[in-house]
Enzyme design. Structure first.
Site, mmCIF file in Angstrom:
data_model
loop_
_atom_site.group_PDB
_atom_site.id
_atom_site.type_symbol
_atom_site.label_atom_id
_atom_site.label_comp_id
_atom_site.label_asym_id
_atom_site.label_seq_id
_atom_site.Cartn_x
_atom_site.Cartn_y
_atom_site.Cartn_z
ATOM 1 N N LYS A 70 0.842 -1.214 0.000
ATOM 2 C CA LYS A 70 0.000 0.000 0.000
ATOM 3 C C LYS A 70 0.870 1.254 0.000
ATOM 4 C CE LYS A 70 -0.342 -0.331 5.017
ATOM 5 N NZ LYS A 70 -1.153 -0.852 6.137
ATOM 6 N N TYR A 308 14.937 31.284 7.217
ATOM 7 C CA TYR A 308 13.693 31.921 7.695
ATOM 8 C C TYR A 308 13.728 32.123 9.203
ATOM 9 C CZ TYR A 308 11.322 31.145 3.237
ATOM 10 O OH TYR A 308 10.943 31.172 1.927
ATOM 11 N N MET A 356 10.981 24.855 2.076
ATOM 12 C CA MET A 356 10.223 23.973 1.186
ATOM 13 C C MET A 356 11.117 23.186 0.227
ATOM 14 S SD MET A 356 7.038 24.799 -1.360
ATOM 15 C CE MET A 356 6.037 25.647 -0.162
#
Ligand SMILES: *Cc1c(COP(=O)(O)O)cnc(C)c1O
Length: 421
Positions: A70, A308, A356
């Site tokens: 799965k 950041y 990101m």
């Protein structure tokens, strides 16, 4: 890929979309997951040994192995994993979703495939497609049995195989025990279907206390007895995930359903010294390695800040390297100022916020670190400075999760490359 129910009206048909993921040919960025198919085969043998199956020759009385693929084979890429396991002699495969099963059929896999999830739910949507795809459904509700029997009749099929799932103490999916007799009576009198399996799922097989597992096994045994009392003779009774296959011999029954162990990760998150099952699982070899390369290097002076929110400050002159992988690739933001990677065979800390697409690491203590050097985020690396590794268990602990989530989180933006050692 879309599959429509033949003869069915539009409301009944289900659109099944093929999962999309980055292909190796699209890879410009050096960030990728390397899947070691030799380790996958090795892990199948480790599971087989653990359950007493020494060779791949058929061994009556010993459980079969049905691999759980799965979630794109836990992020490893289901078609390639299935092909490798099929050639290595595995008996069957399990998936959670209809579309996962269809993807394997489209890839040419001919093994039995069990669709374990409640995807079609009380509305039993998708059952037509399960049958059409040559997949075996897991049912847990009377209406599902009736719907499958209607499909058999409409198609003039003399027999469609299915498994029944019972909730023996997980309280998630499966028929309630109060419905056992009613469901088995229905299974017994329904024409056109063959009950080939009875299954359940264990809640605490990886825990130190065997009692909850023993209780669930006892309840399951009662279900099996009730089925046999009606003359039902399902070929497969199965309950064991990876942890149970290693640690609970009584759970192995006719087949075991390992997932995480095949991918080379011990299901025992905190292994106990001297525990035979935990030791056996230590022989597993991680199948996935996630790597990238240094794409920028800079020198910071004392007091300079990074990323950041300026979440990290250089306490002295420091050399920082930037790697093109971030949380959108599955490198958790929880590793900010905490995680490690491996460069030139030595561990280097992640500094500043994981963003990101990019992450910064401190390579001050990695002599010779330079542009283009391989950086390993998950897995091990040999280099001029030694050998070091980052395991999914280590990342999981830092992120407050489990290794299962770490490997399934490597996103589809990261292309998978397959290695035949
Ligand atoms: C995921 C799953 C498994 C495999 O579990 P692992 O802990 O990864 O071995 C087995 N059975 C069912 C029903 C599952 O959902």
């Amino acid at each position: 890929m879309s599959v429509a129910a033949p003869g069915g009206d539009d409301d009944e048909s289900v659109r099944v979309l093929r999962p999309k993921r980055a292909a190796p040919a699209d890879a410009v960025r050096p960030t990728r997951a390397e899947i070691n198919l030799g380790h996958l085969r090795h892990n199948l043998r480790v599971v087989e040994r653990a359950i007493g199956k020494a060779t791949r020759a058929s061994n009556p009385g010993i459980a079969e192995v049905w691999g759980v693929l799965k979630a794109d084979a836990y992020g490893h890429g289901a078609p390639a994993v299935a092909r490798t396991l099929e050639r290595a002699g595995i008996s069957g495969l399990c998936v959670a979703l209809l579309e996962e099963g269809l993807e394997l059929r489209a890839a040419g896999i001919t093994l039995p495939i069990l669709v374990m999830g409640g995807y079609y739910g009380p509305l039993h949507r998708g059952l037509e497609e399960v049958v059409e795809g040559g997949l075996t459904p897991v049912l847990y509700h009377a209406e599902q049995i009736e719907a499958l029997a209607r499909i058999a009749k409409e198609r003039g099929r003399s027999s469609i195989d299915y498994h029944l799932k019972f909730d023996t103490g997980m309280a998630r999916l499966g028929a309630a025990l109060t419905a056992t007799n009613e469901l088995l009576d229905l299974a017994h009198r329904t024409r056109g279907l063959t009950l080939t399996g009875l299954m359940s799922h264990l809640a605490c097989a990886d825990g130190a206390d065997p009692a909850p597992t023993t209780r669930q096994l006892r309840v399951f045994e009662d279900v099996v007895k009730a089925a046999r009392a009606r003359g039902l003779t399902p070929r497969y009774c199965h309950v064991a995930n990876s942890a149970a296959a290693f640690a609970h011999p009584a759970s192995r029954l006719d087949a075991v359903r390992p997932g995480i162990a095949l991918y080379g990760v011990s299901p025992f998150v905190t292994p106990l010294a001297g525990n035979e099952a935990h030791d056996a699982a230590l022989e597993l070899r991680p199948v996935m390695k996630v790597r990238s390369e240094i794409v920028a290097i800079r020198t910071l002076s004392k007091g300079d800040r990074v990323g950041y929110g300026h979440a990290w400050e250089a306490d002295a002159e420091r050399t920082l390297a930037t790697i093109p992988m971030g949380y959108a690739d599955g490198l958790s933001r929880a590793l900010t100022n905490r995680g490690h990677v491996v460069v030139r065979g030595r561990r280097a800390p992640i500094v500043g916020v994981v963003s990101m697409d990019l992450t910064t690491i401190d390579v001050t203590n990695i002599p010779g670190a330079s542009l283009g050097d391989e950086v390993v985020m998950l897995g091990s690396q040999d280099g001029p400075l030694g050998t070091a590794q980052v395991t999914s268990a280590e990342i999981a602990e830092l992120c407050g999760t489990i290794p299962w989530e770490v490997v399934t989180s490597i996103s589809r933006r990261v292309p998978r490359f397959y290695r035949e050692p």
